[in-house]
Enzyme design. Structure first.
Site, PDB file in Angstrom:
ATOM      1  N   GLU A   9      -6.920   2.957  -5.985  1.00 18.74           N
ATOM      2  CA  GLU A   9      -8.173   3.001  -5.231  1.00 18.74           C
ATOM      3  C   GLU A   9      -8.850   4.311  -5.597  1.00 18.74           C
ATOM      4  OE1 GLU A   9     -10.010   2.784  -0.708  1.00 18.74           O
ATOM      5  OE2 GLU A   9      -8.221   3.961  -1.117  1.00 18.74           O
ATOM      6  N   HIS A  56     -10.572  -4.649   3.498  1.00 17.59           N
ATOM      7  CA  HIS A  56     -10.447  -4.282   4.908  1.00 17.59           C
ATOM      8  C   HIS A  56     -11.328  -3.101   5.303  1.00 17.59           C
ATOM      9  CE1 HIS A  56      -7.911  -1.578   2.675  1.00 17.59           C
ATOM     10  NE2 HIS A  56      -7.821  -0.788   3.723  1.00 17.59           N
ATOM     11  N   ASP A  57     -11.960  -2.440   4.324  1.00 20.86           N
ATOM     12  CA  ASP A  57     -12.763  -1.248   4.605  1.00 20.86           C
ATOM     13  C   ASP A  57     -14.269  -1.497   4.559  1.00 20.86           C
ATOM     14  OD1 ASP A  57     -10.782   0.668   5.086  1.00 20.86           O
ATOM     15  OD2 ASP A  57     -10.531   1.111   2.965  1.00 20.86           O
ATOM     16  N   ASP A 114       0.851  -1.182   0.000  1.00 18.45           N
ATOM     17  CA  ASP A 114       0.000   0.000   0.000  1.00 18.45           C
ATOM     18  C   ASP A 114       0.892   1.239   0.000  1.00 18.45           C
ATOM     19  OD1 ASP A 114      -2.756   0.744   0.078  1.00 18.45           O
ATOM     20  OD2 ASP A 114      -3.065  -0.723   1.670  1.00 18.45           O
ATOM     21  N   ASP A 156      -3.516   4.391  -2.455  1.00 18.48           N
ATOM     22  CA  ASP A 156      -4.647   4.668  -1.589  1.00 18.48           C
ATOM     23  C   ASP A 156      -5.292   6.015  -1.936  1.00 18.48           C
ATOM     24  OD1 ASP A 156      -6.125   4.062   1.000  1.00 18.48           O
ATOM     25  OD2 ASP A 156      -5.251   6.015   1.495  1.00 18.48           O
TER      26      ASP A 156
END
Length: 469
Positions: free
Chosen positions: A248, A301-302, A95, A186
């Site tokens: 993302e 994960h979100d 990330d 990100d």
């Protein structure tokens, strides 16, 4: 390119494997469990942030882009992980968080001009945080107001400043120099802001993805989604060379094309959030598939885990759908077991309520994650775990394994087909995939069966079937 039909496995490092008994997953633990990824047959792994961080946002508040948080280990541990992954033919992605740093990053005090500050004593506009509330906070040290698109502990970087561009290029080169194969970038829709800090206008239509109610009332025209972001990403591309860059981009799929001028892949978020209904799924798949560079994903994960979002009865069909679409697919750790949302933690580690999505991997009936007390409790290791599912030829885990092997022979072609109500069907170079999203049986497509998610005649309820035409 290696990633064009790849399966990438997302690891949340705190929750994958603990090697030292402190209850927190670490790099050595990941290295110890790489054979699980090799068993599945995935092509790469993506690690959520492992950088030093005060953990206001679970590692997405970075205080040193070129370090390893001691909770996860050392740079030597990272080097060993890279080597062990490459020995197994696995690529490694990290990330990269280019929009903001931690407020504890040395830059915030030593290089304040690398951040975005209000020209007045107070918020200069109506911009709001992704987590709710104003996107401006007062710095108690200087008395000035700074921008944060997320938590106040995450001040936004000023990508109009050439120093920021050069520094982030150096970060990219640093990790590539240690053998990294690419980055997940990100929150890139928040990367660049309007230099004049103009107010965002009211939203003229509903946004197709979930938003905080305050953010949903405004159109992100000046606080993000800026055309200048393409040039900023072009600078990262220059530093990255041929390394994989996955964006993302929390925007409608119709806006992806211009971002793909500089990125290799963009996550298909409308697909992730689609209800488990055939027409809605078709509507999300068709425009993303036309781009040929959508990264298919069904949980991370979100957002809610796949088992919670589509229901356990649909997990096998969802696996078939995810892993037979053309292009790159991402699998979140534990989805191959059918792991659902957990209870989270009280008090919460994550203020946005995402602890329930991040419970540890379940390696055996006793857990197998740690010899100590896990930072979050395991959900149901006695009911679903790697050891038991590996031993069961009919398990969800082994279905994932079969699908990952099968997808390599499906070919590059793709065409959505007309189908019975409640069925998503498409053709892949002589193979037909049919996914029944309903609780009623449907006729099976004609052809020689290649793989079935369920036993039974026709296309059973909640089932998927692949046939050779």
């Amino acid at each position: 390119m290696w990633w064009q039909e790849a399966v990438v496995y997302q690891i949340y490092p705190r929750s994958f494997q603990d090697s030292d008994g402190d209850g927190i997953g670490d790099l050595r633990g990941i290295t110890q469990r790489l054979d699980h990824l090799a068993y599945l047959g995935v092509d790469a792994l993506w690690l959520s942030p492992i950088y030093p961080s005060p953990l206001a946002d679970c590692g997405y508040d970075v205080s040193d882009y070129c370090g390893i948080d001691p909770q996860f280990g050392t740079m030597g541990d990272f080097d060993e992980l890279v080597a062990a992954a490459h020995e197994r033919g696995l690529r490694l992605l990290l990330d990269l968080v280019p929009c903001h740093t931690s407020i504890e990053h040395p830059w915030f005090r030593q290089h304040p001009d690398r951040y975005i500050w209000s020209p007045v004593d107070g918020p200069p506009n109506n911009w709001v945080s992704a987590f709710g509330g104003p996107a401006w906070s007062r710095d108690e040290v200087s008395g000035r107001w700074y921008l944060h698109s997320f938590y106040p502990e995450q001040p936004d970087l000023n990508w109009h400043n050439p120093e920021v561009v050069a520094a982030m290029q150096d970060v990219v080169r640093f990790w590539l120099g240690r053998g990294l194969d690419g980055f997940r970038l990100d929150a890139i829709d928040r990367l660049v802001k309007d230099e004049q800090l103009r107010d965002d206008p009211p939203a003229s239509r509903p946004f197709p993805l979930p938003l905080d109610p305050g953010a949903a009332r405004l159109e992100m025209r000046y606080s993000g989604n800026r055309p200048e972001a393409i040039e900023a990403l072009r600078a990262l591309r220059e530093a990255a060379g041929d390394a994989l860059l996955v964006g993302e981009l929390y925007r409608p799929v119709g806006e992806y094309e211009r971002w793909l001028e500089v990125l290799d892949l963009v996550f298909a978020f409308e697909f992730l959030f689609s209800p488990w209904e055939a027409e809605r799924l078709r509507a999300a798949i068709e425009p993303a598939a036309e781009l040929r560079r959508a990264a298919w994903v069904m949980s991370n994960h979100d957002f809610d885990r796949l088992a919670t979002r589509v229901g356990p009865e649909n997990l096998r069909a969802a696996a078939v759908l995810l892993l037979t679409l053309p292009g790159t697919a991402f699998v979140y750790q534990g989805d191959e077991l059918g792991l659902a949302n957990g209870p989270g933690h009280e008090p919460p580690f994550d203020r946005a309520g995402r602890d329930r999505l991040r419970h540890p991997m379940q390696w055996d009936a006793d857990g197998g994650f740690t010899s100590g007390k896990p930072w979050l409790p395991l959900v149901d290791p006695e009911a679903r775990n790697v050891a038991d599912e590996q031993a069961d030829p009919g398990s969800l885990l082994n279905l994932y394994r079969s699908l990952i092997e099968l997808r390599r022979g499906l070919g590059p072609g793709f065409r959505l087909l007309d189908a019975e109500p409640g069925v998503v069907a498409f053709e892949r170079d002589g193979n037909t995939v049919a996914v029944n999203t309903t609780a009623e049986p449907r006729p099976a497509p004609e052809g020689k069966p290649v793989l079935a998610s369920h036993e039974g005649q026709g296309l059973p309820p909640h089932a998927a079937l692949i046939v050779r035409n």
